[in-house]
Design an enzyme around this catalytic site. Structure first.
Site, mmCIF file in Angstrom:
data_model
loop_
_atom_site.group_PDB
_atom_site.id
_atom_site.type_symbol
_atom_site.label_atom_id
_atom_site.label_comp_id
_atom_site.label_asym_id
_atom_site.label_seq_id
_atom_site.Cartn_x
_atom_site.Cartn_y
_atom_site.Cartn_z
ATOM 1 N N LEU A 228 8.768 98.796 207.958
ATOM 2 C CA LEU A 228 7.471 98.669 207.310
ATOM 3 C C LEU A 228 6.581 99.872 207.610
ATOM 4 O O LEU A 228 6.341 100.209 208.772
ATOM 5 C CB LEU A 228 6.794 97.381 207.765
ATOM 6 C CG LEU A 228 5.425 97.076 207.150
ATOM 7 C CD1 LEU A 228 5.550 96.864 205.655
ATOM 8 C CD2 LEU A 228 4.809 95.857 207.824
ATOM 9 N N ASP A 229 6.071 100.501 206.544
ATOM 10 C CA ASP A 229 5.118 101.606 206.630
ATOM 11 C C ASP A 229 5.664 102.814 207.393
ATOM 12 O O ASP A 229 4.899 103.633 207.904
ATOM 13 C CB ASP A 229 3.802 101.152 207.275
ATOM 14 C CG ASP A 229 3.075 100.110 206.449
ATOM 15 O OD1 ASP A 229 3.278 100.087 205.222
ATOM 16 O OD2 ASP A 229 2.320 99.311 207.027
ATOM 17 N N GLU A 230 6.989 102.945 207.483
ATOM 18 C CA GLU A 230 7.563 104.062 208.234
ATOM 19 C C GLU A 230 8.510 104.908 207.388
ATOM 20 O O GLU A 230 9.299 105.689 207.927
ATOM 21 C CB GLU A 230 8.288 103.534 209.480
ATOM 22 C CG GLU A 230 7.334 102.915 210.507
ATOM 23 C CD GLU A 230 8.033 102.542 211.804
ATOM 24 O OE1 GLU A 230 9.174 102.989 212.020
ATOM 25 O OE2 GLU A 230 7.420 101.806 212.601
#
Length: 289
Positions: A228-230
């Site tokens: 997530l979000d990476e």
């Protein structure tokens, strides 16, 4: 060859003579080189190239070109892709409640700033339907109900596959995509995160930014991955703020940054300016296209 402008993206282990070998190959096939952009990662000893070609006057088919290029590419361990520019990418936008990114993208596409076809807007809420209808874009309302998230995702995936979608834009789509969803469209999902990653991941970033007394806020556009979000970061933007900004003020300023960052990231993708390697995005600047 029907298409006139051809773009190759190449990355491989760095070695002497790569530029000469690649450019001589295209010269021998009758292409005119319009631009040749390069980057060498000296830390990882990796070479990246974006080369744009004018195919006018050549008499080679796409199949023959790719077969011939493969003979050059395999011994040099190229990772490569080619875009012929003979059709506009087919795009879907995923949204939830927030309208600013959706409206901005539809307006930019209508004005010709984003060279694509926006085929649909998909949402887990019905709130933003009037905006899609304003631009005559089909709107699909697929709510997420308790215990039925997997079924909803299956319906979204089927829609995307049936309409042969090339790029998926999460324009503030407030749902976490499953691994199955993400792996169905690798490096074809762009998300806008309303903070300056890696700071303030997850929900309510402006509230937490206010609580920390930040002096800069921003937005990050990245490819969605299982983490997530990476995912690989394509574009980021920041704006200075002061101590007297409230969470509401930060959110308003942040919305402007989000619009610009997301639009720029999408444009880079549509213009084949991005090579992803080791969870990093190498983004070449525009070259006059």
């Amino acid at each position: 060859m029907d298409s006139q402008i051809v773009t190759f993206l190449i990355n491989c282990p760095d070695d002497k003579g790569l530029v000469a070998k690649i450019t001589n190959f295209f010269y021998s096939k009758g292409f005119n080189i319009l631009s040749c952009q390069q980057y060498v990662n000296s830390i990882e000893n990796t070479y990246f190239m974006r080369i744009r070609l004018n195919a006018e006057g050549t008499h080679i088919s796409k199949k023959e070109l790719e077969a011939n290029f493969l003979e050059l590419a395999e011994p040099l361990n190229f990772n490569w892709s080619v875009n012929y520019g003979d059709r506009k990418p087919n795009v879907a936008i995923l949204v939830s409640h927030t309208s600013h990114c959706l409206y901005d993208l539809l307006e930019r596409q209508k004005e010709g700033d984003l060279d694509c076809t926006i085929s649909m807007v998909i949402s887990n809420h019905d709130k933003l339907r009037p905006i899609a209808e304003m631009f005559n874009i089909p709107y699909f309302y697929l709510p997420v109900t308790k215990g039925a998230k997997e079924k909803q995702e299956e319906e979204v995936i089927k829609l995307l596959e049936d309409h042969k979608i090339d790029l998926i834009i999460m324009a503030r789509y407030m749902q976490i995509l499953s691994s199955n969803f993400i792996n169905s469209f690798p490096e074809r999902i762009i998300n806008i995160h309303h903070s300056f990653l890696p700071a303030f991941q997850g929900a309510n970033p402006y509230k937490r930014a206010y609580e920390r007394g930040v002096k800069l806020i921003g937005a990050t556009a990245h490819y969605a991955t299982e983490d997530l979000d990476e995912g690989p970061i394509i574009e980021q933007g920041v704006e200075r703020v002061t101590h007297d900004c409230t969470p509401k003020t930060l959110k308003r300023i942040g919305a402007d940054v989000e619009r610009l960052v997301l639009a720029k990231a999408i444009k880079c993708h549509l213009q084949n300016q991005i090579i992803v390697a080791n969870n990093r995005a190498v983004v070449f600047p525009e070259s006059g296209e």
